[in-house]
Scaffold this motif. Structure first.
Motif, PDB file in Angstrom:
ATOM      1  N   PRO A 333       0.800  -1.236   0.000  1.00 57.05           N
ATOM      2  CA  PRO A 333       0.000   0.000   0.000  1.00 57.05           C
ATOM      3  C   PRO A 333       0.828   1.280   0.000  1.00 57.05           C
ATOM      4  O   PRO A 333       0.468   2.261  -0.649  1.00 57.05           O
ATOM      5  CB  PRO A 333      -0.833  -0.143   1.281  1.00 57.05           C
ATOM      6  N   ARG A 334       1.971   1.264   0.704  1.00 61.80           N
ATOM      7  CA  ARG A 334       2.766   2.493   0.775  1.00 61.80           C
ATOM      8  C   ARG A 334       3.326   2.899  -0.587  1.00 61.80           C
ATOM      9  O   ARG A 334       3.569   4.078  -0.837  1.00 61.80           O
ATOM     10  CB  ARG A 334       3.892   2.336   1.796  1.00 61.80           C
ATOM     11  N   GLU A 335       3.533   1.913  -1.483  1.00 58.03           N
ATOM     12  CA  GLU A 335       4.008   2.237  -2.820  1.00 58.03           C
ATOM     13  C   GLU A 335       2.946   3.017  -3.593  1.00 58.03           C
ATOM     14  O   GLU A 335       3.267   3.901  -4.386  1.00 58.03           O
ATOM     15  CB  GLU A 335       4.363   0.959  -3.584  1.00 58.03           C
ATOM     16  N   TYR A 336       1.686   2.689  -3.342  1.00 63.24           N
ATOM     17  CA  TYR A 336       0.597   3.378  -4.021  1.00 63.24           C
ATOM     18  C   TYR A 336       0.365   4.759  -3.415  1.00 63.24           C
ATOM     19  O   TYR A 336      -0.082   5.673  -4.116  1.00 63.24           O
ATOM     20  CB  TYR A 336      -0.670   2.524  -3.961  1.00 63.24           C
ATOM     21  N   LEU A 337       0.679   4.915  -2.145  1.00 64.13           N
ATOM     22  CA  LEU A 337       0.635   6.245  -1.549  1.00 64.13           C
ATOM     23  C   LEU A 337       1.618   7.173  -2.252  1.00 64.13           C
ATOM     24  O   LEU A 337       1.324   8.338  -2.536  1.00 64.13           O
ATOM     25  CB  LEU A 337       0.959   6.181  -0.049  1.00 64.13           C
ATOM     26  N   SER A 338       2.793   6.622  -2.552  1.00 66.33           N
ATOM     27  CA  SER A 338       3.811   7.405  -3.260  1.00 66.33           C
ATOM     28  C   SER A 338       3.318   7.763  -4.669  1.00 66.33           C
ATOM     29  O   SER A 338       3.546   8.878  -5.148  1.00 66.33           O
ATOM     30  CB  SER A 338       5.113   6.629  -3.357  1.00 66.33           C
ATOM     31  N   ALA A 339       2.620   6.823  -5.313  1.00 62.72           N
ATOM     32  CA  ALA A 339       2.105   7.076  -6.662  1.00 62.72           C
ATOM     33  C   ALA A 339       1.048   8.178  -6.640  1.00 62.72           C
ATOM     34  O   ALA A 339       0.984   9.017  -7.533  1.00 62.72           O
ATOM     35  CB  ALA A 339       1.530   5.795  -7.254  1.00 62.72           C
ATOM     36  N   ILE A 340       0.208   8.165  -5.606  1.00 62.38           N
ATOM     37  CA  ILE A 340      -0.834   9.184  -5.491  1.00 62.38           C
ATOM     38  C   ILE A 340      -0.199  10.555  -5.236  1.00 62.38           C
ATOM     39  O   ILE A 340      -0.575  11.568  -5.841  1.00 62.38           O
ATOM     40  CB  ILE A 340      -1.827   8.824  -4.372  1.00 62.38           C
ATOM     41  N   SER A 341       0.773  10.588  -4.326  1.00 57.08           N
ATOM     42  CA  SER A 341       1.405  11.867  -3.994  1.00 57.08           C
ATOM     43  C   SER A 341       2.178  12.441  -5.168  1.00 57.08           C
ATOM     44  O   SER A 341       2.298  13.652  -5.325  1.00 57.08           O
ATOM     45  CB  SER A 341       2.327  11.704  -2.784  1.00 57.08           C
ATOM     46  N   ALA A 342       2.681  11.539  -6.034  1.00 59.33           N
ATOM     47  CA  ALA A 342       3.448  11.997  -7.196  1.00 59.33           C
ATOM     48  C   ALA A 342       2.536  12.584  -8.265  1.00 59.33           C
ATOM     49  O   ALA A 342       2.987  13.330  -9.136  1.00 59.33           O
ATOM     50  CB  ALA A 342       4.239  10.838  -7.787  1.00 59.33           C
TER      51      ALA A 342
END
Length: 342
Positions: A333-342
């Motif tokens: 999930p944290r990888e997708y948080l990074s994708a959203i923030s990017a």
């Protein structure tokens, strides 16, 4: 809010009825011990009686040309029973890889077989995310090892590896099932020793679009499984007695189960919203929330069942393992948080 229509309800009923007859707890446990990791006869019935393999394939390639919502219904039901099958890896993700690549020749060759359930293809998508530093490509030649590939040990044709198509029977391709925390999900290690592949035509955003598709599909499965483990817990609380009363009558436990219900319903809304919009941001949000909601619901179920939940004979431990395994699938999930923030 409901997303159900008469047609979707009929599809859900067909899949649920078939799984009730052929994929109960005992059947699932038998299926995971087979060579393929799933029940071949059940898969044939799902293909022939319900047409699940053809849902995500356009009509021009002998498919049904259904929307993502129909696939969502099937994934929910498969998740609800923890049924091992090639549906997620082959009929959804591999088919989407070919379609999104825009390669008409590959689509014409591969999709009819996938739609008919005759071909079990594997998408290049693993439990460790989407970056594959273990495999390198020089021209059209692949070398290296991909770890924890979804269904990689049972592919029968047309593996899509990154932006390449590779015949799994080619010399130099080695596939080996690996031990996993979740026994209901088959993962494999796939090695390439100077293997020549066919590079697929593709758009620049293919990986991002495929990643979004995988997140939506997985979230649907997680919603179904979370609902099942909630139902399992509520039924147990109604029947398990302590101090002369059903434990479900205790206010503290009612609050905990109400919180579980809220998590499941919110996860369902987010997953369907992503399926309807196909927006990567919605897909990533669904992946994050549904992963964490399912893990929390499964953990609560173990707590509320007590010691029996961690015995092999009880299904609560299977849902607990599926929850944590699926949270890692296609990236944490944290990888997708990074994708959203990017």
């Amino acid at each position: 809010m409901t997303f159900e229509t008469e047609d979707l309800a009929a599809l859900r009923d067909s899949v649920r009825t078939l799984l009730a007859k052929h994929s109960d707890s005992a059947a699932v446990r038998r299926a995971i011990t087979t060579g393929s990791g799933y029940d071949d006869e059940l898969w044939t019935m799902l293909v022939e009686q319900v047409g699940v393999a053809a849902l995500a394939v356009p009509e021009e390639y002998d498919g049904v040309g259904a929307s993502w919502v129909e696939a969502h219904v099937v994934l929910e039901e498969l998740g609800r029973t923890l049924t091992p099958s090639p549906f997620l890896g082959s009929a959804v993700l591999a088919a989407q890889t070919v379609l999104l690549s825009g390669d008409a020749d590959a689509a014409a060759r591969l999709l009819p077989g996938i739609a008919a359930g005759e071909v079990v293809a594997v998408c290049w998508a693993s439990a460790t995310g989407w970056q594959r530093p273990g495999v390198s490509a020089e021209g059209n030649v692949l070398t290296g090892t991909a770890h924890y590939v979804l269904g990689g040990d049972i592919a029968s044709d047309g593996d899509t590896v990154g932006l390449f198509e590779v015949d799994p029977e080619t010399d130099g391709v080695l596939r080996r099932r690996v031990p996993t925390m979740d026994p209901t999900r088959s993962l494999a290690e796939v090695s390439f020793s100077a293997v020549t592949g066919r590079r697929l035509s593709s758009s620049d955003d293919l990986v991002d679009r495929l990643r979004a598709s995988a997140a939506i599909a997985l979230s649907a499965e997680q919603v179904g499984a979370a609902q099942a483990v909630l139902d399992l817990t509520v039924d147990y609380a109604k029947n398990r007695k302590q101090f002369g009363r059903a434990i479900g009558s205790f206010q503290a436990l009612k609050h905990r189960m109400a919180d579980m219900y809220a998590l499941v319903e919110t996860a369902r809304s987010m997953s369907y919203a992503a399926a309807l919009s196909q927006d990567p941001q919605d897909a990533y949000a669904a992946k994050i929330y549904c992963s964490e909601a399912f893990q929390q619901v499964a953990s609560e179920a173990v707590q509320l069942h007590g010691g029996i939940a961690i015995t092999w004979e009880h299904d609560a431990q299977l849902f607990f393992k599926r929850a944590h395994g699926s949270a890692q699938l296609f990236g944490q999930p944290r990888e997708y948080l990074s994708a959203i923030s990017a």
